[in-house]
Write a protein that holds these residues in place. Structure first.
Motif, PDB file in Angstrom:
ATOM      1  N   ARG A 107      19.234  65.596   8.211  1.00 38.85           N
ATOM      2  CA  ARG A 107      18.311  64.370   7.627  1.00 38.85           C
ATOM      3  C   ARG A 107      17.142  65.214   6.916  1.00 38.85           C
ATOM      4  O   ARG A 107      16.409  64.508   6.095  1.00 38.85           O
ATOM      5  N   ALA A 108      16.610  66.180   7.549  1.00 40.00           N
ATOM      6  CA  ALA A 108      15.557  67.158   6.876  1.00 40.00           C
ATOM      7  C   ALA A 108      15.921  67.216   5.519  1.00 40.00           C
ATOM      8  O   ALA A 108      15.075  67.236   4.237  1.00 40.00           O
ATOM      9  N   MET A 109      16.895  68.113   5.127  1.00 41.07           N
ATOM     10  CA  MET A 109      17.487  68.241   3.799  1.00 41.07           C
ATOM     11  C   MET A 109      17.603  67.107   2.977  1.00 41.07           C
ATOM     12  O   MET A 109      17.200  67.076   1.665  1.00 41.07           O
ATOM     13  N   GLU A 110      17.945  65.893   3.508  1.00 36.80           N
ATOM     14  CA  GLU A 110      18.046  64.725   2.741  1.00 36.80           C
ATOM     15  C   GLU A 110      16.843  64.162   2.135  1.00 36.80           C
ATOM     16  O   GLU A 110      16.852  63.569   1.125  1.00 36.80           O
ATOM     17  N   SER A 213      25.504  64.908  -2.974  1.00 38.12           N
ATOM     18  CA  SER A 213      25.394  63.782  -2.255  1.00 38.12           C
ATOM     19  C   SER A 213      25.013  64.361  -0.927  1.00 38.12           C
ATOM     20  O   SER A 213      24.870  65.529  -0.566  1.00 38.12           O
ATOM     21  N   GLU A 214      24.743  63.367  -0.118  1.00 37.02           N
ATOM     22  CA  GLU A 214      24.236  63.700   1.235  1.00 37.02           C
ATOM     23  C   GLU A 214      25.325  64.561   2.340  1.00 37.02           C
ATOM     24  O   GLU A 214      25.091  65.295   2.987  1.00 37.02           O
ATOM     25  N   GLY A 215      26.712  63.942   1.892  1.00 42.99           N
ATOM     26  CA  GLY A 215      27.658  64.481   2.770  1.00 42.99           C
ATOM     27  C   GLY A 215      27.957  66.095   2.389  1.00 42.99           C
ATOM     28  O   GLY A 215      28.287  66.732   3.167  1.00 42.99           O
ATOM     29  N   ASP A 216      27.370  66.472   1.050  1.00 42.61           N
ATOM     30  CA  ASP A 216      27.561  67.933   0.943  1.00 42.61           C
ATOM     31  C   ASP A 216      26.393  68.580   1.722  1.00 42.61           C
ATOM     32  O   ASP A 216      26.811  69.775   1.846  1.00 42.61           O
ATOM     33  N   LEU A 217      25.640  67.877   2.443  1.00 40.23           N
ATOM     34  CA  LEU A 217      24.706  68.663   3.259  1.00 40.23           C
ATOM     35  C   LEU A 217      25.303  69.190   4.567  1.00 40.23           C
ATOM     36  O   LEU A 217      24.645  70.123   5.288  1.00 40.23           O
ATOM     37  N   ILE A 218      26.301  68.471   5.024  1.00 41.08           N
ATOM     38  CA  ILE A 218      26.837  68.924   6.286  1.00 41.08           C
ATOM     39  C   ILE A 218      27.526  70.312   6.432  1.00 41.08           C
ATOM     40  O   ILE A 218      26.982  71.334   7.255  1.00 41.08           O
ATOM     41  N   PRO A 219      28.090  70.913   5.356  1.00 40.77           N
ATOM     42  CA  PRO A 219      28.537  72.190   5.478  1.00 40.77           C
ATOM     43  C   PRO A 219      27.088  73.410   5.193  1.00 40.77           C
ATOM     44  O   PRO A 219      27.408  74.397   5.798  1.00 40.77           O
ATOM     45  N   SER A 261      14.946  68.953  18.357  1.00 39.76           N
ATOM     46  CA  SER A 261      15.105  69.704  16.984  1.00 39.76           C
ATOM     47  C   SER A 261      14.629  68.872  15.953  1.00 39.76           C
ATOM     48  O   SER A 261      14.668  69.116  14.770  1.00 39.76           O
ATOM     49  N   GLU A 262      14.200  67.670  16.373  1.00 45.96           N
ATOM     50  CA  GLU A 262      13.561  66.628  15.087  1.00 45.96           C
ATOM     51  C   GLU A 262      12.395  67.306  14.451  1.00 45.96           C
ATOM     52  O   GLU A 262      11.672  67.726  15.432  1.00 45.96           O
ATOM     53  N   PRO A 263      12.298  66.976  13.251  1.00 46.21           N
ATOM     54  CA  PRO A 263      11.080  67.753  12.577  1.00 46.21           C
ATOM     55  C   PRO A 263       9.787  67.029  13.242  1.00 46.21           C
ATOM     56  O   PRO A 263       9.822  65.630  13.232  1.00 46.21           O
ATOM     57  N   ASP A 264       8.834  67.664  13.413  1.00 49.52           N
ATOM     58  CA  ASP A 264       7.389  67.203  13.922  1.00 49.52           C
ATOM     59  C   ASP A 264       6.982  66.309  12.888  1.00 49.52           C
ATOM     60  O   ASP A 264       6.206  65.525  12.879  1.00 49.52           O
ATOM     61  N   ASP A 265       6.962  66.911  11.644  1.00 54.56           N
ATOM     62  CA  ASP A 265       6.374  66.255  10.263  1.00 54.56           C
ATOM     63  C   ASP A 265       6.668  64.980   9.934  1.00 54.56           C
ATOM     64  O   ASP A 265       6.066  64.267   9.342  1.00 54.56           O
ATOM     65  N   ALA A 266       8.012  64.840  10.253  1.00 53.46           N
ATOM     66  CA  ALA A 266       8.306  63.232   9.798  1.00 53.46           C
ATOM     67  C   ALA A 266       9.857  63.190  10.425  1.00 53.46           C
ATOM     68  O   ALA A 266      10.404  63.828  10.996  1.00 53.46           O
ATOM     69  N   ALA A 268      12.914  62.632   9.304  1.00 50.32           N
ATOM     70  CA  ALA A 268      13.363  62.979   8.034  1.00 50.32           C
ATOM     71  C   ALA A 268      14.858  62.180   7.810  1.00 50.32           C
ATOM     72  O   ALA A 268      15.886  62.966   7.747  1.00 50.32           O
ATOM     73  N   GLY A 269      14.974  60.980   8.009  1.00 54.05           N
ATOM     74  CA  GLY A 269      15.981  60.324   8.206  1.00 54.05           C
ATOM     75  C   GLY A 269      16.624  59.729   6.843  1.00 54.05           C
ATOM     76  O   GLY A 269      15.941  59.696   5.959  1.00 54.05           O
ATOM     77  N   ASN A 270      17.642  58.782   7.062  1.00 51.95           N
ATOM     78  CA  ASN A 270      18.457  58.106   6.024  1.00 51.95           C
ATOM     79  C   ASN A 270      17.682  56.840   6.013  1.00 51.95           C
ATOM     80  O   ASN A 270      18.415  55.781   6.106  1.00 51.95           O
TER      81      ASN A 270
END
Length: 279
Positions: A107-110, A213-219, A261-266, A268-270
């Protein structure tokens, strides 16, 4: 509370409140164009800005909370619309990492990957997105440096996720307003791990920003978690093979048990996020 005079000095290119009459039409048009979706439904509920999209029905909703007066209204409305429209078009609402920590990293990377796609397709959106991040920093809503004691007490997962989010905004989308917060997070992360490991995280962040794509963030999330686990298993010099407790251990680096582990600043979701993040 930031004054209108301070906003005028920080954002001289942003219209003042006298032009707010046309703002409602402007941000709706931006959201529609960026989303590539002519059937958007717009709502204005208090609290959070968000976008929801159901690919099976094609229904999409964008919420922009009630706006303040003056320049802040322009900064927030345009930033929200560009960001939320970007989620509808470029995010994949079906993507979910199997662990909470991994999902938080995705979510953060997305957040910055999606915004990079918006900027690539609509270069004028870069300034809009930079403005809202700068506004969030100036008003203390997010991305601003935090209390040192709070930073030191942050869990490894939270620290890493926040670093990924803020560092990605800086490296990938040149959102320089986050630099003080980024430097603070990086210093703490290096203190707990090493310069070499943080440089490896930066490499993953750059690749995430260029992911198709967002799916590429999983690996990439898996790769980052593996780095943290490997670092936690390394013995400290003179410690008879015992790992340093200040480093993320295996259980905290992705076993799916921690919610902090959720980001404090946001959020960061879909496409469904709180008003601490330009959504």
């Amino acid at each position: 509370m930031i004054s209108e005079e301070e906003l005028a000095a920080a954002f001289p290119h942003v219209p003042d409140g006298r032009e707010n009459r046309s703002l409602n039409a402007s941000w709706r048009a931006i959201a529609t164009v960026v989303a590539g979706h002519t059937g958007l439904r717009f709502v204005s509920h208090a609290g959070t800005a968000y976008a929801k999209y159901a690919p099976d029905t094609g229904k999409a909703v964008v919420n922009v909370p009630p706006l303040p007066e003056g320049r802040a209204a322009h900064i927030l409305a345009l930033g929200y619309s560009a960001h939320e429209g970007g989620h509808i078009r470029f995010s994949d609402y079906s993507v979910k990492h199997p662990t909470p920590f991994g999902h938080s990293l995705v979510r953060a990377m997305e957040e910055f990957r999606m915004e990079a796609q918006v900027i690539k397709n609509y270069p004028g959106a870069r300034r809009i997105l930079q403005d809202i991040v700068q506004y969030m920093v100036l008003t203390g809503k997010s991305f601003a440096p935090t209390d040192e004691e709070k930073l030191r007490s942050a869990t490894p997962n939270s620290l890493v996720t926040n670093y990924v989010l803020v560092r990605g905004r800086y490296l990938v989308n040149n959102q320089t307003a986050v630099e003080p917060r980024m430097n603070q997070l990086r210093e703490e992360l290096v203190a707990r791990t090493s310069d070499e490991l943080v440089d490896q995280i930066d490499d993953i962040i750059r690749r995430a920003g260029a992911a198709p794509s967002e799916g590429d963030l999983i690996p990439l999330a898996d790769e980052l978690i593996a780095l943290l686990q490997q670092d936690a298993e390394q013995p400290e010099d003179g410690q008879n093979g015992e790992p340093d407790d200040s480093k993320p251990d295996d259980s905290d680096a992705g076993n799916g048990e921690s919610d902090d582990s959720e980001p404090d600043d946001a959020d960061a979701g879909n496409g469904e996020s709180d008003d601490s993040e330009p959504d």
